[in-house]
Design a protein around this motif. Structure first.
Motif, mmCIF file in Angstrom:
data_model
loop_
_atom_site.group_PDB
_atom_site.id
_atom_site.type_symbol
_atom_site.label_atom_id
_atom_site.label_comp_id
_atom_site.label_asym_id
_atom_site.label_seq_id
_atom_site.Cartn_x
_atom_site.Cartn_y
_atom_site.Cartn_z
ATOM 1 N N ALA A 1 3.719 6.869 -3.804
ATOM 2 C CA ALA A 1 3.347 8.013 -2.958
ATOM 3 C C ALA A 1 4.258 8.044 -1.718
ATOM 4 C CB ALA A 1 1.880 7.892 -2.538
ATOM 5 N N PRO A 2 4.601 9.243 -1.270
ATOM 6 C CA PRO A 2 4.017 10.556 -1.573
ATOM 7 C C PRO A 2 4.567 11.262 -2.806
ATOM 8 C CG PRO A 2 5.633 10.801 0.173
ATOM 9 C CD PRO A 2 5.548 9.324 -0.128
ATOM 10 N N ASP A 3 5.427 10.610 -3.574
ATOM 11 C CA ASP A 3 5.834 11.152 -4.872
ATOM 12 C C ASP A 3 4.571 11.319 -5.727
ATOM 13 O OD1 ASP A 3 6.865 11.705 -7.369
ATOM 14 O OD2 ASP A 3 8.143 9.931 -7.474
ATOM 15 N N GLU A 4 4.415 12.493 -6.323
ATOM 16 C CA GLU A 4 3.214 12.788 -7.111
ATOM 17 C C GLU A 4 3.314 12.318 -8.561
ATOM 18 O OE1 GLU A 4 2.667 16.972 -7.015
ATOM 19 O OE2 GLU A 4 2.506 17.093 -4.820
ATOM 20 N N ARG B 1 0.786 -1.232 0.000
ATOM 21 C CA ARG B 1 0.000 0.000 0.000
ATOM 22 C C ARG B 1 0.828 1.298 0.000
ATOM 23 N NH1 ARG B 1 -3.203 -3.586 -1.163
ATOM 24 N NH2 ARG B 1 -5.257 -3.874 -0.214
ATOM 25 N N ALA B 2 1.676 1.509 0.992
ATOM 26 C CA ALA B 2 2.438 2.755 1.089
ATOM 27 C C ALA B 2 3.921 2.468 1.330
ATOM 28 C CB ALA B 2 1.878 3.635 2.204
ATOM 29 N N PRO B 3 4.544 1.663 0.456
ATOM 30 C CA PRO B 3 5.917 1.219 0.713
ATOM 31 C C PRO B 3 6.980 2.279 0.468
ATOM 32 C CG PRO B 3 5.192 0.372 -1.396
ATOM 33 C CD PRO B 3 3.991 1.044 -0.767
ATOM 34 N N ALA B 4 6.633 3.392 -0.191
ATOM 35 C CA ALA B 4 7.610 4.441 -0.461
ATOM 36 C C ALA B 4 7.460 5.628 0.476
ATOM 37 C CB ALA B 4 7.480 4.905 -1.908
ATOM 38 N N TYR B 5 6.566 5.524 1.431
ATOM 39 C CA TYR B 5 6.280 6.619 2.371
ATOM 40 C C TYR B 5 7.150 6.396 3.606
ATOM 41 C CZ TYR B 5 2.888 10.235 3.925
ATOM 42 O OH TYR B 5 2.270 11.399 4.304
ATOM 43 N N PRO B 6 8.210 7.171 3.780
ATOM 44 C CA PRO B 6 9.136 6.899 4.890
ATOM 45 C C PRO B 6 8.503 7.082 6.260
ATOM 46 C CG PRO B 6 10.138 8.348 3.246
ATOM 47 C CD PRO B 6 8.677 8.278 2.927
ATOM 48 N N SER B 7 7.653 8.124 6.392
ATOM 49 C CA SER B 7 7.030 8.402 7.683
ATOM 50 C C SER B 7 5.768 9.223 7.450
ATOM 51 C CB SER B 7 8.001 9.175 8.589
ATOM 52 O OG SER B 7 7.437 9.413 9.855
ATOM 53 N N LEU B 8 4.697 8.863 8.142
ATOM 54 C CA LEU B 8 3.415 9.532 7.941
ATOM 55 C C LEU B 8 3.491 11.016 8.266
ATOM 56 C CD1 LEU B 8 0.324 9.429 7.442
ATOM 57 C CD2 LEU B 8 0.073 8.873 9.868
ATOM 58 N N ARG C 1 -2.651 16.855 1.184
ATOM 59 C CA ARG C 1 -2.313 17.538 -0.063
ATOM 60 C C ARG C 1 -2.499 16.608 -1.257
ATOM 61 N NH1 ARG C 1 2.163 17.139 -2.691
ATOM 62 N NH2 ARG C 1 3.346 16.374 -0.891
ATOM 63 N N LEU C 2 -2.126 15.344 -1.104
ATOM 64 C CA LEU C 2 -2.304 14.384 -2.188
ATOM 65 C C LEU C 2 -3.790 14.163 -2.496
ATOM 66 C CD1 LEU C 2 0.377 11.692 -1.239
ATOM 67 C CD2 LEU C 2 0.523 13.392 -3.069
ATOM 68 N N GLY C 3 -4.622 14.122 -1.453
ATOM 69 C CA GLY C 3 -6.051 13.966 -1.665
ATOM 70 C C GLY C 3 -6.650 15.122 -2.438
ATOM 71 N N ARG C 4 -6.247 16.330 -2.076
ATOM 72 C CA ARG C 4 -6.752 17.508 -2.790
ATOM 73 C C ARG C 4 -6.258 17.516 -4.241
ATOM 74 N NH1 ARG C 4 -5.976 22.803 0.466
ATOM 75 N NH2 ARG C 4 -3.815 22.068 0.370
ATOM 76 N N LEU C 5 -5.002 17.129 -4.441
ATOM 77 C CA LEU C 5 -4.455 17.070 -5.788
ATOM 78 C C LEU C 5 -5.202 16.045 -6.645
ATOM 79 C CD1 LEU C 5 -2.328 17.775 -7.938
ATOM 80 C CD2 LEU C 5 -0.807 16.085 -6.873
ATOM 81 N N ALA C 6 -5.527 14.896 -6.071
ATOM 82 C CA ALA C 6 -6.261 13.868 -6.821
ATOM 83 C C ALA C 6 -7.601 14.411 -7.300
ATOM 84 C CB ALA C 6 -6.452 12.625 -5.959
#
Length: 341
Positions: A322-325, A21-28, A35-40
């Motif tokens: 993510a969080p890379d856009e 699911r979020a393997p590239a997200y180092p820390s929440l 911001r990602l939700g708004r961008l989507a």
């Protein structure tokens, strides 16, 4: 065929060997996630989704799903809004009815009610919210709770309800939801009791990522459940939750996977993923190709088309970079607009 694509917000970080699911997200980071939700929403994704857990991911740190969804409603304008596998064990179904009706009002009729029985007992036990009942008992509770929620949404008079698990006396749910007769009801997964519930109550049925062959079998079981209750199988929308890794070419794909692997201790890195990331294998591992959408935009389109041929029309996407856009932007530019892919 009109296809819809949802964006699943990474409300937890999970770097690690599972690549989940979020393997590239180092820390929440809550601000980054929102911001990602708004961008989507701005990019045109059709729906926005949050998970419904109390403890999950790195350090068990996860944003509470319903709170996040309500905040997201105020930050967005177009996309539908839903909690993935909304956990009946966390909230009383009468209160759920009131909360959901309120959110549907505030969001202008954008709420999707994706209900589930709660498949992680450790969470509701840790929080003291629910006893450790058997799965079948929890599903029965979920179904009765859904009946109560639906009754409250549609009633013109105060509701008195006395079921096996839930009871209310003179409960009123006003204002009612904007969407009539009620927000879309989604039910997921392949347990026979859940398939029967989907056949009786659901506007849509959802599967987690299982691959084409397993999904084909699940859909056959849904069709059989519909036949048992006299429901038109084609009247139920088919939806699919899946991880995605999209890149402009193989080099970029390998760089993205390498960034995920860098967050994993060397001794725990999956050898087959490492081999592809290093260029030692021409293709991603078979398990990735079966249960992810992975590759360049044209490859992703072809993979989506195969699921669409089974009847899937709404895809809930976990962008694993993510969080890379860059992944969500590339998909929006090259795939999202081709809704007949």
């Amino acid at each position: 065929m009109l296809l819809k694509f949802g964006f699943c917000l990474p409300i937890f970080a999970w770097p690690g060997a599972r690549l989940f699911r979020a393997p590239a997200y180092p820390s929440l980071d809550a601000a980054t996630t929102m911001r990602l939700g708004r961008l989507a929403d701005q990019l045109g994704y059709h729906s926005l989704w949050v998970a419904d857990h109390l403890m999950l991911g790195q350090d068990e740190a996860i944003l509470e799903g319903w709170t996040t969804l309500c905040a997201l409603a105020g930050m967005t304008a177009r996309a539908q809004l839903g909690v993935i596998h909304y956990n009946h064990a966390f909230r009383h179904p009468a209160l759920t009815a009131k909360m959901a009706a309120t959110l549907d009002q505030i969001s202008g009729g954008r709420y999707i009610h994706f209900i589930d029985y709660g498949n992680q007992p450790r969470e509701f036990l840790a929080y003291g919210l629910h006893p450790d009942d058997a799965v079948e008992e929890r599903i029965a509770q979920m179904v009765e709770g859904l009946e109560l929620t639906l009754k409250l949404w549609s009633a013109r008079e105060p509701v008195t309800f006395a079921g096996r698990y839930y009871a209310v006396a003179g409960a009123v749910c006003r204002p009612t939801p904007v969407q009539q007769p009620h927000p879309p009801v989604w039910i997921g997964e392949a347990h026979p009791m859940l398939l029967d519930a989907a056949a009786r109550y659901a506007d849509a049925w959802n599967s987690v990522p299982v691959g084409l062959e397993a999904l084909r079998q699940r859909l056959a079981e849904l069709r059989a459940a519909c036949a048992r209750v006299g429901r038109d199988y084609d009247a139920i929308e088919k939806t699919y939750e899946v991880q995605i890794l999209i890149a402009s070419d193989r080099d970029e794909l390998r760089r993205k996977l390498d960034a995920m692997l860098a967050l994993i201790p060397p001794g725990e890195r999956p050898a087959d993923v490492v081999a592809f990331a290093r260029g030692e294998a021409a293709e991603p591992p078979a398990w990735m190709r079966e249960t992810w959408l992975i590759g360049a935009p044209d490859e992703i389109e072809a993979q989506i088309r195969r699921f669409a041929e089974l009847g899937v029309t709404h895809f809930m996407l976990w962008f694993t970079d993510a969080p890379d856009e860059s992944g969500m932007r590339l998909f929006a530019e090259r795939v999202l607009g081709k809704s007949g892919a």
